[in-house]
Design an enzyme around this catalytic site. Structure first.
Site, PDB file in Angstrom:
ATOM      1  N   SER A   1       0.827  -1.204   0.000  1.00 23.83           N
ATOM      2  CA  SER A   1       0.000   0.000   0.000  1.00 23.83           C
ATOM      3  C   SER A   1       0.863   1.256   0.000  1.00 23.83           C
ATOM      4  O   SER A   1       2.042   1.212   0.340  1.00 23.83           O
ATOM      5  CB  SER A   1      -0.898  -0.118   1.236  1.00 23.83           C
ATOM      6  OG  SER A   1      -1.080   1.061   1.918  1.00 23.83           O
TER       7      SER A   1
ATOM      8  N   ASP B   1       4.937  -7.553   3.356  1.00 22.63           N
ATOM      9  CA  ASP B   1       3.906  -6.843   4.110  1.00 22.63           C
ATOM     10  C   ASP B   1       3.336  -7.819   5.136  1.00 22.63           C
ATOM     11  O   ASP B   1       3.681  -8.997   5.151  1.00 22.63           O
ATOM     12  CB  ASP B   1       2.800  -6.311   3.189  1.00 22.63           C
ATOM     13  CG  ASP B   1       2.246  -4.979   3.708  1.00 22.63           C
ATOM     14  OD1 ASP B   1       2.488  -3.924   3.106  1.00 22.63           O
ATOM     15  OD2 ASP B   1       1.570  -4.999   4.760  1.00 22.63           O
TER      16      ASP B   1
ATOM     17  N   ASP C   1       5.879  -9.904   9.703  1.00 23.61           N
ATOM     18  CA  ASP C   1       5.813  -8.752  10.603  1.00 23.61           C
ATOM     19  C   ASP C   1       7.249  -8.247  10.774  1.00 23.61           C
ATOM     20  O   ASP C   1       8.102  -8.980  11.284  1.00 23.61           O
ATOM     21  CB  ASP C   1       5.221  -9.201  11.947  1.00 23.61           C
ATOM     22  CG  ASP C   1       5.085  -8.060  12.945  1.00 23.61           C
ATOM     23  OD1 ASP C   1       5.820  -7.054  12.822  1.00 23.61           O
ATOM     24  OD2 ASP C   1       4.255  -8.183  13.864  1.00 23.61           O
ATOM     25  N   VAL C   2       7.502  -7.016  10.352  1.00 20.64           N
ATOM     26  CA  VAL C   2       8.883  -6.512  10.350  1.00 20.64           C
ATOM     27  C   VAL C   2       9.487  -6.433  11.755  1.00 20.64           C
ATOM     28  O   VAL C   2      10.709  -6.338  11.901  1.00 20.64           O
ATOM     29  CB  VAL C   2       8.988  -5.127   9.664  1.00 20.64           C
ATOM     30  CG1 VAL C   2       8.664  -5.219   8.186  1.00 20.64           C
ATOM     31  CG2 VAL C   2       8.134  -4.074  10.364  1.00 20.64           C
TER      32      VAL C   2
ATOM     33  N   CYS D   1       9.407   0.705   4.178  1.00 19.90           N
ATOM     34  CA  CYS D   1       8.221   1.577   4.202  1.00 19.90           C
ATOM     35  C   CYS D   1       7.175   1.125   5.212  1.00 19.90           C
ATOM     36  O   CYS D   1       6.242   1.882   5.482  1.00 19.90           O
ATOM     37  CB  CYS D   1       7.558   1.623   2.826  1.00 19.90           C
ATOM     38  SG  CYS D   1       8.424   2.653   1.649  1.00 19.90           S
TER      39      CYS D   1
ATOM     40  N   SER E   1       9.978  10.787   8.561  1.00 15.50           N
ATOM     41  CA  SER E   1       8.798  11.656   8.381  1.00 15.50           C
ATOM     42  C   SER E   1       9.211  13.047   8.817  1.00 15.50           C
ATOM     43  O   SER E   1      10.112  13.203   9.656  1.00 15.50           O
ATOM     44  CB  SER E   1       7.643  11.173   9.264  1.00 15.50           C
ATOM     45  OG  SER E   1       6.661  12.178   9.383  1.00 15.50           O
TER      46      SER E   1
ATOM     47  N   TYR F   1       4.733   8.622  17.368  1.00 15.88           N
ATOM     48  CA  TYR F   1       5.123   8.592  15.951  1.00 15.88           C
ATOM     49  C   TYR F   1       6.370   9.451  15.717  1.00 15.88           C
ATOM     50  O   TYR F   1       7.309   9.034  15.035  1.00 15.88           O
ATOM     51  CB  TYR F   1       3.951   9.095  15.113  1.00 15.88           C
ATOM     52  CG  TYR F   1       4.153   8.987  13.629  1.00 15.88           C
ATOM     53  CD1 TYR F   1       4.186   7.748  12.997  1.00 15.88           C
ATOM     54  CD2 TYR F   1       4.301  10.131  12.840  1.00 15.88           C
ATOM     55  CE1 TYR F   1       4.361   7.649  11.630  1.00 15.88           C
ATOM     56  CE2 TYR F   1       4.468  10.037  11.475  1.00 15.88           C
ATOM     57  CZ  TYR F   1       4.506   8.796  10.870  1.00 15.88           C
ATOM     58  OH  TYR F   1       4.687   8.696   9.514  1.00 15.88           O
TER      59      TYR F   1
ATOM     60  N   LYS G   1       9.990   8.261  14.240  1.00 15.72           N
ATOM     61  CA  LYS G   1      10.548   8.761  12.985  1.00 15.72           C
ATOM     62  C   LYS G   1      11.838   9.543  13.237  1.00 15.72           C
ATOM     63  O   LYS G   1      12.728   9.602  12.378  1.00 15.72           O
ATOM     64  CB  LYS G   1       9.508   9.606  12.253  1.00 15.72           C
ATOM     65  CG  LYS G   1       8.309   8.774  11.788  1.00 15.72           C
ATOM     66  CD  LYS G   1       8.761   7.632  10.877  1.00 15.72           C
ATOM     67  CE  LYS G   1       7.625   6.798  10.355  1.00 15.72           C
ATOM     68  NZ  LYS G   1       8.056   5.782   9.380  1.00 15.72           N
TER      69      LYS G   1
ATOM     70  N   THR H   1      -2.037   8.629   0.796  1.00 10.76           N
ATOM     71  CA  THR H   1      -1.981   7.165   0.919  1.00 10.76           C
ATOM     72  C   THR H   1      -3.113   6.700   1.837  1.00 10.76           C
ATOM     73  O   THR H   1      -3.737   7.520   2.517  1.00 10.76           O
ATOM     74  CB  THR H   1      -0.644   6.724   1.544  1.00 10.76           C
ATOM     75  OG1 THR H   1      -0.663   7.088   2.935  1.00 10.76           O
ATOM     76  CG2 THR H   1       0.552   7.347   0.859  1.00 10.76           C
TER      77      THR H   1
HETATM   78  P1  NAP Z   1       0.162   2.655   4.567  1.00 10.73           P
HETATM   79  O1  NAP Z   1      -0.557   2.885   3.294  1.00 10.73           O
HETATM   80  O2  NAP Z   1      -0.588   2.378   5.819  1.00 10.73           O
HETATM   81  O3  NAP Z   1       1.231   1.489   4.316  1.00 10.73           O
HETATM   82  C1  NAP Z   1       1.973   0.930   5.355  1.00 10.73           C
HETATM   83  C2  NAP Z   1       2.088  -0.544   5.083  1.00 10.73           C
HETATM   84  O4  NAP Z   1       2.897  -1.119   6.130  1.00 10.73           O
HETATM   85  C3  NAP Z   1       0.722  -1.266   5.116  1.00 10.73           C
HETATM   86  O5  NAP Z   1       0.610  -2.116   4.004  1.00 10.73           O
HETATM   87  C4  NAP Z   1       0.798  -2.026   6.426  1.00 10.73           C
HETATM   88  O6  NAP Z   1       0.068  -3.241   6.414  1.00 10.73           O
HETATM   89  C5  NAP Z   1       2.289  -2.327   6.524  1.00 10.73           C
HETATM   90  N1  NAP Z   1       2.668  -2.694   7.885  1.00 10.73           N
HETATM   91  C6  NAP Z   1       2.230  -2.127   9.040  1.00 10.73           C
HETATM   92  N2  NAP Z   1       2.792  -2.744  10.088  1.00 10.73           N
HETATM   93  C7  NAP Z   1       3.584  -3.744   9.575  1.00 10.73           C
HETATM   94  C8  NAP Z   1       4.414  -4.734  10.163  1.00 10.73           C
HETATM   95  N3  NAP Z   1       4.534  -4.848  11.501  1.00 10.73           N
HETATM   96  N4  NAP Z   1       5.088  -5.577   9.342  1.00 10.73           N
HETATM   97  C9  NAP Z   1       4.950  -5.483   8.003  1.00 10.73           C
HETATM   98  N5  NAP Z   1       4.183  -4.566   7.395  1.00 10.73           N
HETATM   99  C10 NAP Z   1       3.508  -3.701   8.174  1.00 10.73           C
HETATM  100  O7  NAP Z   1       1.086   3.897   4.906  1.00 10.73           O
HETATM  101  P2  NAP Z   1       1.931   4.882   3.980  1.00 10.73           P
HETATM  102  O8  NAP Z   1       1.304   6.207   4.073  1.00 10.73           O
HETATM  103  O9  NAP Z   1       2.239   4.265   2.672  1.00 10.73           O
HETATM  104  O10 NAP Z   1       3.258   4.953   4.860  1.00 10.73           O
HETATM  105  C11 NAP Z   1       4.448   4.256   4.514  1.00 10.73           C
HETATM  106  C12 NAP Z   1       5.561   4.778   5.408  1.00 10.73           C
HETATM  107  O11 NAP Z   1       5.708   6.174   5.172  1.00 10.73           O
HETATM  108  C13 NAP Z   1       5.270   4.651   6.900  1.00 10.73           C
HETATM  109  O12 NAP Z   1       6.465   4.332   7.563  1.00 10.73           O
HETATM  110  C14 NAP Z   1       4.791   6.021   7.299  1.00 10.73           C
HETATM  111  O13 NAP Z   1       5.030   6.287   8.646  1.00 10.73           O
HETATM  112  C15 NAP Z   1       5.650   6.872   6.388  1.00 10.73           C
HETATM  113  N6  NAP Z   1       5.115   8.222   6.150  1.00 10.73           N
HETATM  114  C16 NAP Z   1       3.914   8.391   5.513  1.00 10.73           C
HETATM  115  C17 NAP Z   1       3.460   9.686   5.283  1.00 10.73           C
HETATM  116  C18 NAP Z   1       2.170   9.962   4.571  1.00 10.73           C
HETATM  117  O14 NAP Z   1       1.810  11.137   4.443  1.00 10.73           O
HETATM  118  N7  NAP Z   1       1.458   8.973   4.073  1.00 10.73           N
HETATM  119  C19 NAP Z   1       4.220  10.775   5.719  1.00 10.73           C
HETATM  120  C20 NAP Z   1       5.419  10.562   6.360  1.00 10.73           C
HETATM  121  C21 NAP Z   1       5.864   9.266   6.563  1.00 10.73           C
HETATM  122  P3  NAP Z   1      -1.459  -3.232   6.942  1.00 10.73           P
HETATM  123  O15 NAP Z   1      -2.202  -2.284   6.060  1.00 10.73           O
HETATM  124  O16 NAP Z   1      -1.858  -4.665   6.793  1.00 10.73           O
HETATM  125  O17 NAP Z   1      -1.397  -2.783   8.365  1.00 10.73           O
END
Ligand code: NAP
Length: 249
Positions: A13, A34, A53-54, A80, A142, A155, A159, A190
């Protein structure tokens, strides 16, 4: 590095999926990790899906060994996988939930470290290329690492730790020919943000100087790809945020 194998965590995702696509479009083969197995239709061609699970040490060791066997080696890692849990240090409900804090650290900090250690050890076994390079690691921090908002203490701590690991990881891996770079995204469109009501999304967009919108995950993918291609980038945390500096709330 094209045609070499890269592990992408959180690849089901959002930003992980975008990174996997950008890298696959440029000839890399993808090991998509994932929590749950990823539907083949959501994967780029030349990708394998692995469920892990990471934050689980032995499971990650086993999956990395499996990936190295399936692809004949690992030449890159994009971390990610991540979670968000909101909560103030102390609120009217009482102190911050201790377990929620530990869970965010376990996934975002230990999970990132865990993949770096396990995949990094396998990258160290690669034959170096003509520049002496054996691999590349990209982590996801982040802007909350710098501008943590009210209710983001867990969070932001996680980060901040990802950002802080970047330089020592790059230094640790330098003698092995492995670069380590982190991206600090601003606000991206996202599933992590999809649950927000439309008025909250609009308000968030208005806080970004330019472009004033939730960023396209493809721009994250392009940055991840660039890190693989730019042989001088190392030990740095790159903000990717449209000049956003988040307010306290
Ligand atoms: P997302 O769409 O929720 O994707 C995160 C993915 O990580 C999901 O598929 C989730 O699986 C998986 N995941 C969660 N816990 C896990 C675990 N223990 N082991 C393996 N996989 C796991 O989020 P995103 O927005 O793409 O974010 C990706 C990264 O970017 C994250 O680290 C987030 O903190 C960072 N980030 C995002 C933003 C933003 O604006 N979106 C901004 C700054 C930083 P499930 O869906 O099954 O839980």
């Amino acid at each position: 590095m094209s045609s070499k194998a890269i592990i992408v965590t959180g690849a089901a995702s959002g930003l992980g999926q975008a990174a996997a696509r950008a890298l696959a479009d440029n000839g890399y083969r993808i090991a998509a990790l994932d929590l749950a197995a990823i539907d083949a239709a959501a994967l780029p061609e030349n990708a394998n899906s692995y469920s892990v699970d990471v934050s689980e040490t032995q499971a990650v060791d086993a999956i990395c060994a499996q990936v190295a066997q399936d692809f004949g080696g690992i030449h890159g890692l994009v971390n990610c996988a991540g979670i968000v849990k909101g909560g103030k240090l102390v609120s009217r409900k009482g102190p911050h939930d201790a377990e929620a804090f530990k869970q965010v650290i376990a996934v975002n900090v230990f999970g990132t470290f865990n993949l770096m250690r396990a995949a990094g050890a396998l990258m160290a076994e690669n034959e170096p290329d003509t520049d002496g390079a054996r691999g590349v690691i990209v982590n996801t921090s982040s802007i909350a690492a710098y501008d943590g908002q009210i209710g983001q203490i867990a969070y932001a701590a996680s980060k901040g730790a990802v950002a802080s690991m970047t330089l020592p990881a790059a230094r640790d891996m330098a003698s092995l020919g492995i670069r380590v770079v982190s991206i600090a995204p601003g606000i991206f469109d996202t599933p992590m943000l999809a649950g927000l009501p439309e008025d909250v999304r609009s308000a968030l967009e208005a806080t970004v100087p330019f472009p004033a919108k939730l960023a396209d995950p493809a721009d994250f993918g392009a940055m991840a790809l660039h890190i693989f291609q730019n042989k001088t980038l190392n030990g740095e945390v790159i903000r990717l945020d449209g000049a956003l500096r988040m307010a306290p709330q």
